[in-house]
Motif scaffolding. Structure first.
Motif, short mmCIF file in Angstrom:
data_model
loop_
_atom_site.label_atom_id
_atom_site.label_comp_id
_atom_site.label_asym_id
_atom_site.label_seq_id
_atom_site.Cartn_x
_atom_site.Cartn_y
_atom_site.Cartn_z
N LYS A 156 0.82 -1.21 0.00
CA LYS A 156 0.00 0.00 0.00
C LYS A 156 0.85 1.26 0.00
CE LYS A 156 -3.64 2.39 2.60
NZ LYS A 156 -4.56 2.32 3.77
N TYR A 157 1.87 1.29 0.86
CA TYR A 157 2.62 2.52 1.05
C TYR A 157 3.89 2.62 0.21
CZ TYR A 157 -0.54 3.19 4.96
OH TYR A 157 -1.66 3.35 5.73
N LEU A 158 4.35 1.49 -0.35
CA LEU A 158 5.57 1.51 -1.15
C LEU A 158 5.33 1.04 -2.58
CD1 LEU A 158 8.26 0.10 1.34
CD2 LEU A 158 7.65 2.48 0.90
N HIS A 159 4.99 -0.23 -2.75
CA HIS A 159 5.04 -0.83 -4.08
C HIS A 159 3.89 -0.41 -4.97
CE1 HIS A 159 7.04 -3.46 -6.82
NE2 HIS A 159 6.03 -4.30 -6.94
N ALA A 160 2.78 0.02 -4.38
CA ALA A 160 1.64 0.45 -5.20
C ALA A 160 1.99 1.64 -6.08
CB ALA A 160 0.45 0.80 -4.29
N THR A 161 2.96 2.42 -5.68
CA THR A 161 3.41 3.56 -6.50
C THR A 161 3.84 3.09 -7.89
OG1 THR A 161 4.15 4.77 -4.55
CG2 THR A 161 5.11 5.43 -6.67
N HIS A 162 4.46 1.93 -7.94
CA HIS A 162 4.94 1.39 -9.22
C HIS A 162 3.81 0.70 -9.99
CE1 HIS A 162 7.77 -0.14 -12.15
NE2 HIS A 162 7.42 -1.39 -11.89
N HIS A 163 2.89 0.10 -9.29
CA HIS A 163 1.88 -0.72 -9.96
C HIS A 163 0.68 0.07 -10.48
CE1 HIS A 163 2.90 -4.96 -10.25
NE2 HIS A 163 3.71 -4.73 -9.22
N VAL A 164 0.76 1.37 -10.47
CA VAL A 164 -0.26 2.12 -11.22
C VAL A 164 -0.03 1.92 -12.72
CG1 VAL A 164 -0.57 3.87 -9.45
CG2 VAL A 164 1.12 4.27 -11.25
N TYR A 165 1.19 1.47 -13.07
CA TYR A 165 1.49 1.14 -14.47
C TYR A 165 1.17 -0.34 -14.65
CZ TYR A 165 4.11 5.22 -13.09
OH TYR A 165 4.46 6.43 -12.54
N ALA A 178 10.38 4.01 -11.86
CA ALA A 178 9.30 4.80 -11.25
C ALA A 178 8.76 4.07 -10.03
CB ALA A 178 8.19 5.06 -12.27
N PHE A 179 9.51 4.17 -8.92
CA PHE A 179 9.17 3.52 -7.66
C PHE A 179 9.15 4.55 -6.54
CE2 PHE A 179 11.09 0.02 -10.04
CZ PHE A 179 10.32 -1.08 -9.68
N HIS A 180 8.51 4.20 -5.45
CA HIS A 180 8.78 4.89 -4.19
C HIS A 180 10.26 4.67 -3.89
CE1 HIS A 180 9.00 5.56 0.14
NE2 HIS A 180 7.81 6.15 0.08
N PRO A 181 10.98 5.70 -3.43
CA PRO A 181 12.44 5.54 -3.25
C PRO A 181 12.83 4.35 -2.39
CG PRO A 181 11.72 7.77 -2.69
CD PRO A 181 10.51 7.04 -3.11
N LEU A 182 12.11 4.12 -1.28
CA LEU A 182 12.46 3.00 -0.40
C LEU A 182 12.23 1.67 -1.08
CD1 LEU A 182 13.49 2.07 2.31
CD2 LEU A 182 11.16 2.29 3.22
N ASP A 183 11.18 1.59 -1.90
CA ASP A 183 10.90 0.38 -2.67
C ASP A 183 12.07 0.07 -3.59
OD1 ASP A 183 9.91 -1.61 -4.32
OD2 ASP A 183 8.10 -0.53 -4.89
N GLY A 184 12.51 1.05 -4.36
CA GLY A 184 13.62 0.84 -5.28
C GLY A 184 14.89 0.42 -4.57
N ILE A 185 15.15 1.04 -3.43
CA ILE A 185 16.35 0.70 -2.66
C ILE A 185 16.26 -0.72 -2.12
CG2 ILE A 185 17.59 1.21 -0.51
CD1 ILE A 185 16.99 4.20 -1.08
N LEU A 186 15.11 -1.09 -1.56
CA LEU A 186 14.94 -2.44 -1.01
C LEU A 186 15.20 -3.51 -2.06
CD1 LEU A 186 11.79 -2.01 1.26
CD2 LEU A 186 14.12 -2.53 2.02
N GLN A 187 14.74 -3.26 -3.29
CA GLN A 187 14.92 -4.27 -4.33
C GLN A 187 16.36 -4.33 -4.84
OE1 GLN A 187 11.78 -5.24 -7.11
NE2 GLN A 187 10.61 -3.47 -6.40
#
Length: 273
Positions: A156-165, A178-187
């Motif tokens: 909800k708070y991280l990965h959904a930012t990317h999945h609008v695409y 095009a990720f939430h910054p923390l999401d991109g870093i975690l991956q």
């Protein structure tokens, strides 16, 4: 001997800083900065250039030069959608750049198993270590990505930012970062964890971190290359439509072993979405 070993890393990173910053910025802007800030600035500029150059060239190739060959006209993202992806990626880019900066700092400090030259171990062992590094990355990225879906607050708070695409006409090479910054870093964190587990050639580690920008552009272009066992864009487009399949990064192996693999049926799969 240990000091010479660490100095080799520092010499490498200082050289990279001079190559990027020295050619793009006045000396007075970056030379007074501490080494770690020079490194962050170099990573930020290099990552931004790589993002725009790779994304732009790929868009020109698939949307204009090969128009209607790989992607039908009605599946081409709008300029507004692409600009939004760029906006999200650029907001995150300063934070993305912190991860390679941190990894370089830890390497320069001698905290990792990194080594500076392939001759330290020889080519055969280097290739074995590189394979082990990539296995760790594949395993780690799969599980981080999967948990970003399975743990609802993370989604909800991280990965959904990317999945609008989530369909072909909203995906583009520019969606790759095009990720939430923390999401991109975690991956990307498995790239750093691997440094503490397996001896890793320093320059190969840096190259693979920046290869991420090119790879993520490729797997968001909706073109399925059908090269086994590569996790190409055909597989990743399915991930963006079902949300429950194809969590892997470079290959399909983790998904195949853990039952989350879904194969593209044929070339018309993306069109049927």
């Amino acid at each position: 001997m240990a000091e010479q070993h660490l100095q080799a890393f520092l010499d490498d990173t200082s050289f990279y800083n001079r190559i990027v910053l020295g050619h793009l910025l006045p000396s007075a802007w970056w030379q007074p900065l501490p080494h770690v800030l020079q490194t962050w600035l170099r990573n930020y500029i290099a990552a931004t250039l790589l993002y725009f150059i790779s994304g732009l060239l790929w868009c020109i190739y698939i949307y204009y030069w090969k128009r209607n060959v790989y992607v039908p006209k009605d599946a081409i993202p709008t300029k507004k959608a692409i600009l939004l992806q760029i906006y999200v990626a650029m907001k995150a880019m300063p934070w993305y750049s912190a991860l390679p900066t941190l990894s370089e700092y830890m390497i320069e400090s001698g905290w990792t198993k990194c080594y500076s030259t392939i001759s330290d171990f020889g080519l055969p062992l280097y290739l074995v270590q590189l394979a082990a590094y990539l296995v760790i990355c594949e395993f780690g990225i799969y599980w981080v990505h999967r948990e970003l879906h399975d743990i609802k607050p993370l989604y909800k708070y991280l990965h959904a930012t990317h999945h609008v695409y989530n369909k072909q006409n909203t995906l583009s090479p520019f969606a790759g970062l095009a990720f939430h910054p923390l999401d991109g870093i975690l991956q990307a964190v498995p790239h750093v964890i691997a440094l503490f587990v397996v001896p890793t050639h320093f320059r190969s580690h840096i190259a693979l971190l920046f290869f991420e920008a090119i790879w993520t552009a490729n797997i968001h272009d909706c073109i399925h290359a059908k090269i086994w066992p590569v996790m190409g864009a055909g597989y990743h487009t399915i991930h963006h439509t079902t949300y429950r399949h194809n969590y892997g990064h470079y290959t399909i192996w983790m998904d195949w072993m853990l039952g989350t693999l879904r194969d593209p049926v044929d070339d018309s799969y993306g069109k049927e979405m």
